[in-house]
Design a protein around this motif. Structure first.
Motif, PDB file in Angstrom:
ATOM      1  N   SER A  85       0.839  -1.215   0.005  1.00 30.21           N
ATOM      2  CA  SER A  85      -0.035  -0.068   0.013  1.00 30.21           C
ATOM      3  C   SER A  85       0.823   1.220   0.184  1.00 30.21           C
ATOM      4  CB  SER A  85      -0.949   0.112   1.166  1.00 30.21           C
ATOM      5  OG  SER A  85      -1.779   1.318   1.201  1.00 30.21           O
ATOM      6  N   THR A  86       0.263   2.261  -0.799  1.00 30.59           N
ATOM      7  CA  THR A  86       1.301   3.517  -0.953  1.00 30.59           C
ATOM      8  C   THR A  86       0.377   4.673  -0.104  1.00 30.59           C
ATOM      9  OG1 THR A  86       0.147   3.873  -3.174  1.00 30.59           O
ATOM     10  CG2 THR A  86       2.540   2.811  -2.856  1.00 30.59           C
ATOM     11  N   LEU A  87      -0.799   4.096   0.493  1.00 31.07           N
ATOM     12  CA  LEU A  87      -1.505   5.097   1.550  1.00 31.07           C
ATOM     13  C   LEU A  87      -0.531   5.447   2.426  1.00 31.07           C
ATOM     14  CD1 LEU A  87      -4.909   3.400   1.507  1.00 31.07           C
ATOM     15  CD2 LEU A  87      -4.303   5.224   0.168  1.00 31.07           C
ATOM     16  N   PRO A  88      -0.608   6.912   2.743  1.00 33.45           N
ATOM     17  CA  PRO A  88       0.082   7.259   4.046  1.00 33.45           C
ATOM     18  C   PRO A  88      -0.127   6.750   5.257  1.00 33.45           C
ATOM     19  CG  PRO A  88      -1.164   9.330   2.862  1.00 33.45           C
ATOM     20  CD  PRO A  88      -1.515   7.727   2.247  1.00 33.45           C
ATOM     21  N   GLU A  89      -1.177   6.407   5.490  1.00 31.78           N
ATOM     22  CA  GLU A  89      -1.527   5.469   6.879  1.00 31.78           C
ATOM     23  C   GLU A  89      -1.022   4.354   6.876  1.00 31.78           C
ATOM     24  OE1 GLU A  89      -3.521   6.674   4.737  1.00 31.78           O
ATOM     25  OE2 GLU A  89      -5.584   6.119   5.186  1.00 31.78           O
ATOM     26  N   ALA A  90      -0.656   3.974   5.843  1.00 34.21           N
ATOM     27  CA  ALA A  90      -0.437   2.398   5.714  1.00 34.21           C
ATOM     28  C   ALA A  90       1.188   2.141   5.925  1.00 34.21           C
ATOM     29  CB  ALA A  90      -0.675   1.680   4.441  1.00 34.21           C
ATOM     30  N   LYS A  91       1.787   3.036   5.792  1.00 35.13           N
ATOM     31  CA  LYS A  91       3.509   3.214   5.698  1.00 35.13           C
ATOM     32  C   LYS A  91       4.030   2.027   5.302  1.00 35.13           C
ATOM     33  CE  LYS A  91       2.737   5.498  10.417  1.00 35.13           C
ATOM     34  NZ  LYS A  91       2.526   5.176  11.690  1.00 35.13           N
ATOM     35  N   GLY A  92       3.532   1.854   4.044  1.00 29.68           N
ATOM     36  CA  GLY A  92       4.469   0.822   3.052  1.00 29.68           C
ATOM     37  C   GLY A  92       3.980  -0.423   3.364  1.00 29.68           C
ATOM     38  N   ALA A  93       3.105  -0.811   4.066  1.00 30.74           N
ATOM     39  CA  ALA A  93       2.846  -2.259   4.556  1.00 30.74           C
ATOM     40  C   ALA A  93       2.384  -2.906   3.349  1.00 30.74           C
ATOM     41  CB  ALA A  93       1.410  -2.211   5.701  1.00 30.74           C
ATOM     42  N   ARG A  94       2.644  -4.294   3.467  1.00 33.65           N
ATOM     43  CA  ARG A  94       2.094  -5.305   2.524  1.00 33.65           C
ATOM     44  C   ARG A  94       0.869  -5.760   3.232  1.00 33.65           C
ATOM     45  NH1 ARG A  94       2.610  -7.867  -1.929  1.00 33.65           N
ATOM     46  NH2 ARG A  94       4.653  -7.014  -2.446  1.00 33.65           N
ATOM     47  N   VAL A  95      -0.308  -5.518   2.259  1.00 33.29           N
ATOM     48  CA  VAL A  95      -1.649  -5.662   2.661  1.00 33.29           C
ATOM     49  C   VAL A  95      -2.009  -7.066   1.889  1.00 33.29           C
ATOM     50  CG1 VAL A  95      -3.857  -4.924   2.241  1.00 33.29           C
ATOM     51  CG2 VAL A  95      -1.902  -3.207   2.527  1.00 33.29           C
ATOM     52  N   MET A  96      -2.570  -8.088   2.582  1.00 33.13           N
ATOM     53  CA  MET A  96      -2.669  -9.265   2.077  1.00 33.13           C
ATOM     54  C   MET A  96      -4.359  -9.711   2.570  1.00 33.13           C
ATOM     55  SD  MET A  96      -0.048 -11.526   3.992  1.00 33.13           S
ATOM     56  CE  MET A  96       1.198 -10.040   3.772  1.00 33.13           C
ATOM     57  N   PHE A  97      -4.895 -10.524   1.547  1.00 29.10           N
ATOM     58  CA  PHE A  97      -6.268 -11.222   2.050  1.00 29.10           C
ATOM     59  C   PHE A  97      -6.481 -12.445   1.147  1.00 29.10           C
ATOM     60  CE2 PHE A  97      -7.040  -7.549  -0.676  1.00 29.10           C
ATOM     61  CZ  PHE A  97      -7.867  -7.950  -1.722  1.00 29.10           C
ATOM     62  N   GLU A  98      -7.273 -13.270   1.302  1.00 24.07           N
ATOM     63  CA  GLU A  98      -7.695 -14.263   0.653  1.00 24.07           C
ATOM     64  C   GLU A  98      -9.198 -14.241  -0.069  1.00 24.07           C
ATOM     65  OE1 GLU A  98      -7.678 -18.302   2.302  1.00 24.07           O
ATOM     66  OE2 GLU A  98      -8.349 -17.518   4.194  1.00 24.07           O
ATOM     67  N   GLY A  99      -9.441 -15.010  -0.868  1.00 22.62           N
ATOM     68  CA  GLY A  99     -10.793 -15.044  -1.270  1.00 22.62           C
ATOM     69  C   GLY A  99     -11.068 -15.803  -2.404  1.00 22.62           C
ATOM     70  N   ARG A 120     -10.867  -7.995   5.998  1.00 24.11           N
ATOM     71  CA  ARG A 120     -10.683  -7.229   7.369  1.00 24.11           C
ATOM     72  C   ARG A 120      -9.014  -7.417   7.578  1.00 24.11           C
ATOM     73  NH1 ARG A 120     -14.896 -10.575   7.388  1.00 24.11           N
ATOM     74  NH2 ARG A 120     -13.801 -12.550   7.953  1.00 24.11           N
ATOM     75  N   PRO A 121      -8.236  -8.351   7.368  1.00 20.44           N
ATOM     76  CA  PRO A 121      -6.654  -7.953   7.675  1.00 20.44           C
ATOM     77  C   PRO A 121      -6.234  -6.922   6.808  1.00 20.44           C
ATOM     78  CG  PRO A 121      -7.174 -10.462   7.210  1.00 20.44           C
ATOM     79  CD  PRO A 121      -8.486  -9.658   6.885  1.00 20.44           C
ATOM     80  N   ALA A 122      -6.622  -6.968   5.500  1.00 21.73           N
ATOM     81  CA  ALA A 122      -6.117  -5.712   4.973  1.00 21.73           C
ATOM     82  C   ALA A 122      -6.513  -4.272   5.510  1.00 21.73           C
ATOM     83  CB  ALA A 122      -6.622  -5.796   3.507  1.00 21.73           C
ATOM     84  N   PHE A 123      -7.492  -4.083   5.763  1.00 22.87           N
ATOM     85  CA  PHE A 123      -7.716  -2.833   6.594  1.00 22.87           C
ATOM     86  C   PHE A 123      -6.938  -2.567   8.002  1.00 22.87           C
ATOM     87  CE2 PHE A 123     -11.811  -3.623   4.429  1.00 22.87           C
ATOM     88  CZ  PHE A 123     -11.620  -2.798   3.373  1.00 22.87           C
ATOM     89  N   VAL A 124      -6.759  -3.626   8.692  1.00 22.29           N
ATOM     90  CA  VAL A 124      -5.837  -3.777   9.861  1.00 22.29           C
ATOM     91  C   VAL A 124      -4.592  -3.270   9.409  1.00 22.29           C
ATOM     92  CG1 VAL A 124      -4.882  -4.905  11.815  1.00 22.29           C
ATOM     93  CG2 VAL A 124      -7.500  -4.890  11.169  1.00 22.29           C
ATOM     94  N   ASP A 125      -4.076  -4.021   8.328  1.00 20.54           N
ATOM     95  CA  ASP A 125      -2.569  -3.714   7.887  1.00 20.54           C
ATOM     96  C   ASP A 125      -2.365  -2.246   7.343  1.00 20.54           C
ATOM     97  OD1 ASP A 125      -1.780  -6.509   8.266  1.00 20.54           O
ATOM     98  OD2 ASP A 125      -2.413  -7.101   6.127  1.00 20.54           O
ATOM     99  N   MET A 126      -3.513  -1.778   6.943  1.00 18.68           N
ATOM    100  CA  MET A 126      -3.351  -0.321   6.321  1.00 18.68           C
ATOM    101  C   MET A 126      -3.594   0.598   7.518  1.00 18.68           C
ATOM    102  SD  MET A 126      -4.974  -0.496   2.425  1.00 18.68           S
ATOM    103  CE  MET A 126      -6.416  -1.380   2.662  1.00 18.68           C
ATOM    104  N   ASN A 127      -3.747   0.048   8.777  1.00 16.89           N
ATOM    105  CA  ASN A 127      -3.952   1.255   9.991  1.00 16.89           C
ATOM    106  C   ASN A 127      -5.116   2.127   9.600  1.00 16.89           C
ATOM    107  OD1 ASN A 127      -1.617   0.282  11.323  1.00 16.89           O
ATOM    108  ND2 ASN A 127      -0.223   1.394   9.741  1.00 16.89           N
ATOM    109  N   PHE A 128      -6.202   1.477   9.072  1.00 13.87           N
ATOM    110  CA  PHE A 128      -7.544   2.566   8.875  1.00 13.87           C
ATOM    111  C   PHE A 128      -8.065   2.412  10.216  1.00 13.87           C
ATOM    112  CE2 PHE A 128      -8.805   1.672   4.180  1.00 13.87           C
ATOM    113  CZ  PHE A 128      -7.686   2.133   3.707  1.00 13.87           C
ATOM    114  N   ALA A 129      -8.675   3.549  10.462  1.00  7.13           N
ATOM    115  CA  ALA A 129      -9.308   4.019  11.775  1.00  7.13           C
ATOM    116  C   ALA A 129     -10.450   3.140  11.829  1.00  7.13           C
ATOM    117  CB  ALA A 129      -9.786   5.319  11.817  1.00  7.13           C
TER     118      ALA A 129
END
Length: 155
Positions: A85-99, A120-129
């Motif tokens: 993720s390149t979103l500022p709040e994500a701080k470069g985290a690798r965001v992952m999920f399955e489906g 759900r794990p992706a939103f936590v990884d990106m530090n979403f409020a």
């Protein structure tokens, strides 16, 4: 093209930011229903989704499809998906999920793509409020409730 070949081409096109190759896997009137961004109809919009929308706030995509099942009319596959993720709040985290990908096929192409994904794990990884996550889940719920096949469940 076999189910495995179609899925490999699908995943490779996303990883390579090749919207044209991705869109060419769809029928002219194909629709991609993305769990985050909604529906993209037609090859031009589907290509734009890959080249512009996906890569607007992410990079380094990885997509793997497993255990495909197809009868020639439908194709199902379990997948693992991630990106940086390149979103500022994500701080470069690798965001992952399955489906699970669900594809309606017509003449060897994808006519419609839907997915059920554990986001759900992706939103936590990106530090979403928490409030932002709640709004996203509410929007996903509204999309589900708007589908014709859900009418009986809402009565």
């Amino acid at each position: 093209m076999t189910a495995e070949e179609l899925l490999r081409a699908f995943c490779d096109a996303v990883e390579q930011r090749n919207g044209k190759a991705f869109a060419d896997l769809f029928t002219e009137d194909g629709v991609y229903h993305d769990v985050f961004y909604g529906a993209f109809e037609g090859r031009a919009k589907i290509a734009e989704m890959i080249d512009e929308v996906f890569y607007r706030s992410a990079t380094d995509f990885r997509w793997d499809a497993h255990a495909p099942l197809s009868d020639g009319k439908m194709l199902y596959a379990h997948y693992l998906f991630s990106y940086r993720s390149t979103l500022p709040e994500a701080k470069g985290a690798r965001v992952m999920f399955e489906g699970v990908a669900m594809m309606k096929l017509r003449d060897g192409k994808i006519a419609s793509y839907h997915e059920v994904a554990n986001t759900r794990p992706a939103f936590v990884d990106m530090n979403f409020a928490p409030e932002r996550i709640a709004r996203i889940f509410a929007r996903q719920g509204a999309v589900l409730k708007a589908r014709p096949e859900m009418r009986r469940h809402l009565a």
